[in-house]
Design a protein around this motif. Sequence first.
Motif, mmCIF file in Angstrom:
data_model
loop_
_atom_site.group_PDB
_atom_site.id
_atom_site.type_symbol
_atom_site.label_atom_id
_atom_site.label_comp_id
_atom_site.label_asym_id
_atom_site.label_seq_id
_atom_site.Cartn_x
_atom_site.Cartn_y
_atom_site.Cartn_z
ATOM 1 N N CYS A 51 -1.231 -2.778 8.524
ATOM 2 C CA CYS A 51 -2.031 -2.915 7.407
ATOM 3 C C CYS A 51 -1.781 -4.277 6.888
ATOM 4 N N SER B 135 -8.008 -2.260 10.717
ATOM 5 C CA SER B 135 -6.945 -2.871 11.385
ATOM 6 C C SER B 135 -6.204 -1.625 12.020
ATOM 7 N N PHE C 32 0.031 6.744 8.919
ATOM 8 C CA PHE C 32 -0.171 5.269 8.456
ATOM 9 C C PHE C 32 1.004 4.467 8.903
ATOM 10 N N VAL D 254 -3.794 -4.834 3.938
ATOM 11 C CA VAL D 254 -3.923 -4.765 2.560
ATOM 12 C C VAL D 254 -5.389 -5.118 2.017
ATOM 13 N N CYS D 255 -6.264 -4.608 2.826
ATOM 14 C CA CYS D 255 -7.615 -5.237 2.496
ATOM 15 C C CYS D 255 -8.165 -4.120 1.463
ATOM 16 N N GLU D 256 -7.433 -2.914 1.073
ATOM 17 C CA GLU D 256 -7.896 -2.165 -0.040
ATOM 18 C C GLU D 256 -9.020 -1.155 0.239
ATOM 19 N N VAL E 53 -12.729 3.665 7.338
ATOM 20 C CA VAL E 53 -13.009 1.916 6.898
ATOM 21 C C VAL E 53 -11.890 1.052 7.130
ATOM 22 N N CYS E 54 -10.864 1.519 7.836
ATOM 23 C CA CYS E 54 -9.697 0.776 8.062
ATOM 24 C C CYS E 54 -9.966 -0.025 9.452
ATOM 25 N N CYS F 83 -9.466 1.422 1.970
ATOM 26 C CA CYS F 83 -8.855 2.802 1.997
ATOM 27 C C CYS F 83 -8.723 3.356 0.715
ATOM 28 N N LEU G 287 -4.661 3.213 9.648
ATOM 29 C CA LEU G 287 -4.706 4.582 9.365
ATOM 30 C C LEU G 287 -5.322 5.218 10.390
ATOM 31 N N ILE H 194 0.876 -1.304 -0.015
ATOM 32 C CA ILE H 194 -0.015 -0.190 -0.069
ATOM 33 C C ILE H 194 0.928 1.122 0.146
HETATM 34 S S1 SF4 Z 1 -5.261 -1.287 3.195
HETATM 35 FE FE1 SF4 Z 1 -6.826 -1.921 4.532
HETATM 36 S S2 SF4 Z 1 -5.752 -2.188 6.428
HETATM 37 FE FE2 SF4 Z 1 -4.358 -1.198 5.175
HETATM 38 S S3 SF4 Z 1 -4.439 0.990 5.307
HETATM 39 FE FE3 SF4 Z 1 -5.940 0.710 3.728
HETATM 40 S S4 SF4 Z 1 -7.870 0.176 4.969
HETATM 41 FE FE4 SF4 Z 1 -6.149 -0.050 6.531
#
Ligand code: SF4
Length: 136
Positions: free
Chosen positions: A117, A98, A112, A119-121, A95-96, A123, A101, A79
């Motif tokens: 992270c 974990s 950040f 990596v759920c995407e 939306v994060c 964000c 962010l 990311i």
């Molecule tokens: S990819 Fe997911 S876990 Fe990583 S910073 Fe974005 S929302 Fe948060």
Amino acid sequence: MPKTRIVLSFPPSLTEVPLTYHLVKEFDLAINILKAKITPGEEGKLVIELSNGSEANIQAGIQYIISQGVHVEPIGKEIVWNEAECIHCGACTAVCRSKALTIAAPDWQLSFDKEQCIVCESCVKACPMQIIQATF
Ligand code: SF4
Ligand code: SF4
């Protein structure tokens, strides 16, 4: 307890090989699958967290999957946040799940933490400035 988060990219020939099973049985590791994109016959992607064993076991497990033809990268590279363009609106923090962010008093500037992270995407889609990118 040591923990490592990695991204596995593997060719179509390996998408049906039970790599995670071998990591558990032969290297005594616990595996948390954070994200998976696996379609038989196509390149597969797995984001996993390895834990439960010693650092030596984790490294031995990673060397095993590399020896099977899997490309391994640390998760932190996946990311990319363009901090210079950020308006610190906080939309991505909502939306994060974990908590990678975060935005908080007193300065209300986005922070950040790549280590958190998964990596759920989420964000990537949430950012109105389109300044967060995933490399896959
Ligand atoms: S990819 Fe997911 S876990 Fe990583 S910073 Fe974005 S929302 Fe948060
Ligand atoms: S949503 Fe985009 S602009 Fe808003 S704080 Fe997050 S990265 Fe910055």
